[in-house]
Design an enzyme around this catalytic site. Structure first.
Site, short mmCIF file in Angstrom:
data_model
loop_
_atom_site.label_atom_id
_atom_site.label_comp_id
_atom_site.label_asym_id
_atom_site.label_seq_id
_atom_site.Cartn_x
_atom_site.Cartn_y
_atom_site.Cartn_z
N HIS A 1 14.86 -21.49 -17.80
CA HIS A 1 16.25 -21.45 -18.63
C HIS A 1 16.28 -22.13 -19.88
CE1 HIS A 1 20.54 -21.46 -18.98
NE2 HIS A 1 20.69 -20.43 -18.04
N ASP B 1 15.15 -28.82 -11.76
CA ASP B 1 16.26 -27.94 -12.28
C ASP B 1 16.68 -27.35 -10.84
OD1 ASP B 1 18.11 -26.06 -12.82
OD2 ASP B 1 17.09 -25.34 -14.69
N GLN C 1 19.75 -22.78 -9.51
CA GLN C 1 19.72 -21.87 -8.42
C GLN C 1 19.48 -22.33 -7.11
OE1 GLN C 1 20.67 -18.91 -9.16
NE2 GLN C 1 20.63 -19.13 -11.64
N LYS D 1 27.98 -22.40 -9.38
CA LYS D 1 26.81 -21.28 -8.89
C LYS D 1 27.08 -21.56 -7.34
CE LYS D 1 23.55 -21.30 -12.57
NZ LYS D 1 24.16 -20.29 -13.46
N CYS E 1 19.40 -16.24 -20.49
CA CYS E 1 18.97 -17.63 -21.15
C CYS E 1 17.34 -18.04 -20.98
CB CYS E 1 19.97 -18.59 -20.64
SG CYS E 1 21.81 -18.22 -20.85
#
Lengths: 440, 146
Positions: free
Chosen positions: A145, A231, A234, A257, A398
């Site tokens: 991303h 990261d 998600q 999220k 993104c």
């Protein structure tokens, strides 16, 4: 285990009663942001109606309550990602609240650019010092991303570092591995010059799951002075995360999220690293003592939380964590895997649909499905879906470099969460038929 | 408001999308510009050939009259951006440049004849913005030469 009751869960989400263009909302844009249960909305409301005050300042009752609530939220976050397994006496010191994943990663890029850190990783002291120097490199993957790409790209430009991209499989005929990381090549890319490795645990476009544990092992074995950043934007929302098992040095994620409000995010960092790092922002609350000449910084995690933070958002994040833990991350993961398996099966009905990512269900795949219908732009697909009351994303997600690699301008993307159900997948199939009819 | 997918992608839009008018590139154009919409990756390029005439107004002052003699567009993107640009080329063909410059966003959007979601307005206007930028560059260049 109590059976997973999706209809019962849906009752907690007021927005699922909304009608869009006269049709019941089907929300399948969860990779962009999730909806919020009434418990979380209530927590934010309760804060403002009963204990609103600034933290770490007043000695009055409200300020004490607000401080306690905000700090407790840090503890919940530590517990949620297994940071308390790492160091149970100092779990809160390893949890920095930020605005979102993007800010967490920018905090790292900024702070690491001017910090000298003994990682304590290897046997030989000289090998364990992290300090960015011209000619060093940063390694990410081709599928990141923008939030996990642009900060490193700009840092590399500033300090004359090399930014390297680990390859993903672009073999669209490979049902299982299309879009997954080439771990063997990745291994070769982590050298003595590699100082930062930053990888998403779950891809926001391809729906792939990276084996972060395996990657972490490679990073630390190949170079004890390298820092491994995950990261988790998600992955944290959809699966059980345990940073102690992952072996990562930092883990970044967003609240929005995972059922929490927007404007609250988290950066986990190992305590010994954070202690040696320079602050990202300066101001109130991050100080211990200030004179006209100099400043002594506050203890962790407040050293990295300058200014009045998003107190209500933090407390609401704690409530979102409570909600998710009550249902169980393993159960949510299993529910979404089942939905994904079903959706992939139903999409097989269409010969003119390309799926970007693994077409076959496996442990390498999660509930994000990017696709295009031959000859039809993703925006047109998303617009027509919208007319059916179905919210999906159409565009580059993104990840523009990845789009150019896939040779597409954009893709349509459906992404599941705990409140989605099979009937909604059937509606997706109907909407695809409608798109094809219009463009026939 | 309730409306259906079929309304948004009504026949005239799909016709312009599938059979774009004035599609292609003019060699040695007077005006040429291309741009993209970073949101969706749509790309449109526009080339224009002008008909230039020197005329005298009623006071005898010399004036240059510039008309769009030929216009072509190319690119790739969604049905809305491509259809809207196709319609735009028909709309401005033969128009005086100074009148094209007076055109407003809505003059272009209304060609589509449908209500547009705000996010799709950018798609509908991409071709118009490319044409405007092209004219701006053309006039800047001309002034610089003079």
């Amino acid at each position: 285990m109590i059976a997973y009751n999706v209809n019962k869960i849906r009752e907690d989400f007021p927005i699922l009663n909304v009608k869009v263009h006269g049709k019941p909302l089907i929300y399948l844009d969860n990779a962009a942001t999730s909806q919020k249960p009434k418990q979380v909305i209530q927590a934010e409301k309760d804060y403002y109606e009963t204990i609103n005050a600034n933290i770490h300042r007043g000695v009055h009752k409200l300020s004490e309550d607000a401080t306690a609530g905000y700090e407790e939220a840090h503890e919940k976050a530590a517990d949620f990602i297994g940071a308390d397994n790492l160091d149970e006496d100092s779990n809160i010191e390893q949890i920095i609240f930020t605005r979102n994943t993007t800010e967490s990663l920018n905090l790292l890029a900024y702070s690491l650019s001017n910090s000298k850190i003994d990682t304590g990783g290897g046997n030989n002291k000289a090998d364990t010092i992290f300090e960015l120097k011209e000619g060093d490199d940063i390694l990410i993957t081709q599928a990141e991303h923008h939030a996990n790409l642009v900060p490193w790209q700009q840092l590399a430009k500033k300090l004359k570092l090399k930014l390297k991209f680990a390859k993903i499989s672009l073999d669209s005929n490979d049902d299982e591995d299309f879009g997954t990381l080439d771990v063997q090549q990745f291994n070769e890319l982590v050298t003595k010059k590699t100082k930062i490795v930053a990888v998403a645990q779950m891809g926001n476009v391809l729906g792939t799951i990276n084996d972060a544990r395996e990657i972490g092992k490679i990073v630390h074995e190949n170079n004890p002075s390298a820092l491994f950043i995950v990261d988790g934007a998600q992955s944290v929302a959809h699966s059980k995360v345990d940073v102690a098992k992952l072996g990562c040095d930092f883990f970044a994620f967003s609240g929005h999220k995972m059922l929490a409000p927007t404007g609250i995010g988290v950066l986990f960092g190992k305590k010994n690293l954070l202690e040696q790092m320079k602050p990202f922002m300066y101001g109130g609350d991050m100080i211990r003592k200030v004179t006209f000449e100099d400043t002594l910084y506050n203890d962790l995690p407040w050293k990295f939380e300058a200014g009045t933070p998003n107190i209500a958002g933090g407390i609401a994040l704690g409530s979102a964590i409570d909600y998710l833990q009550k249902i169980g991350m393993e159960n949510i993961f299993a529910h979404e895997q089942e939905l994904t398996r079903y959706a992939l099966k139903r999409l097989e009905e269409f010969e003119d649909i390309t799926i970007y990512g693994p077409r076959k269900m496996s442990e390498k795949r999660t509930g994000i499905i990017s696709f295009n219908i031959d000859g039809i732009h993703a925006h047109d697909v998303a617009s027509i879906f919208d007319q059916h009351g179905i919210a999906i994303r159409g565009g580059h997600h993104c990840a523009m470099p990845l789009m150019s690699l896939l040779n597409v301008a954009g893709t349509a993307r459906i992404s599941f969460y705990l409140y989605n159900k099979k009937e909604e997948v059937d509606k997706v199939v109907d909407a695809i038929k409608s798109v094809k009819k219009i463009f026939a | 408001m309730e409306f259906f997918a079929e309304d948004m992608y009504r026949e005239n839009i799909m016709d312009h999308f599938k059979n774009p008018r004035n599609h292609g590139i003019i060699k040695n154009p007077d005006i040429g510009f291309a741009d993209n919409n970073p949101l969706c990756g749509d790309e449109i390029g526009i080339t224009v050939k002008l008909k230039t005439e020197k005329i005298k107004d009623k006071n005898g002052n010399e004036e240059i009259k510039e008309e769009i003699a030929e216009i072509k567009f190319n690119g790739k993107g969604c049905a809305i951006s491509q259809a809207s640009t196709s319609m735009l080329t028909e709309q401005v063909m033969g128009m005086k440049l100074k009148d094209v410059k007076k055109m407003k966003n809505n003059d272009v959007i209304k060609n589509l004849g449908i209500p547009l979601q705000p996010i799709r307005v950018k798609c509908a206007l991409l071709g118009f913005k490319v044409l405007e930028a092209g004219i701006f560059l053309y006039e800047g260049k001309n002034k610089a030469i003079k």
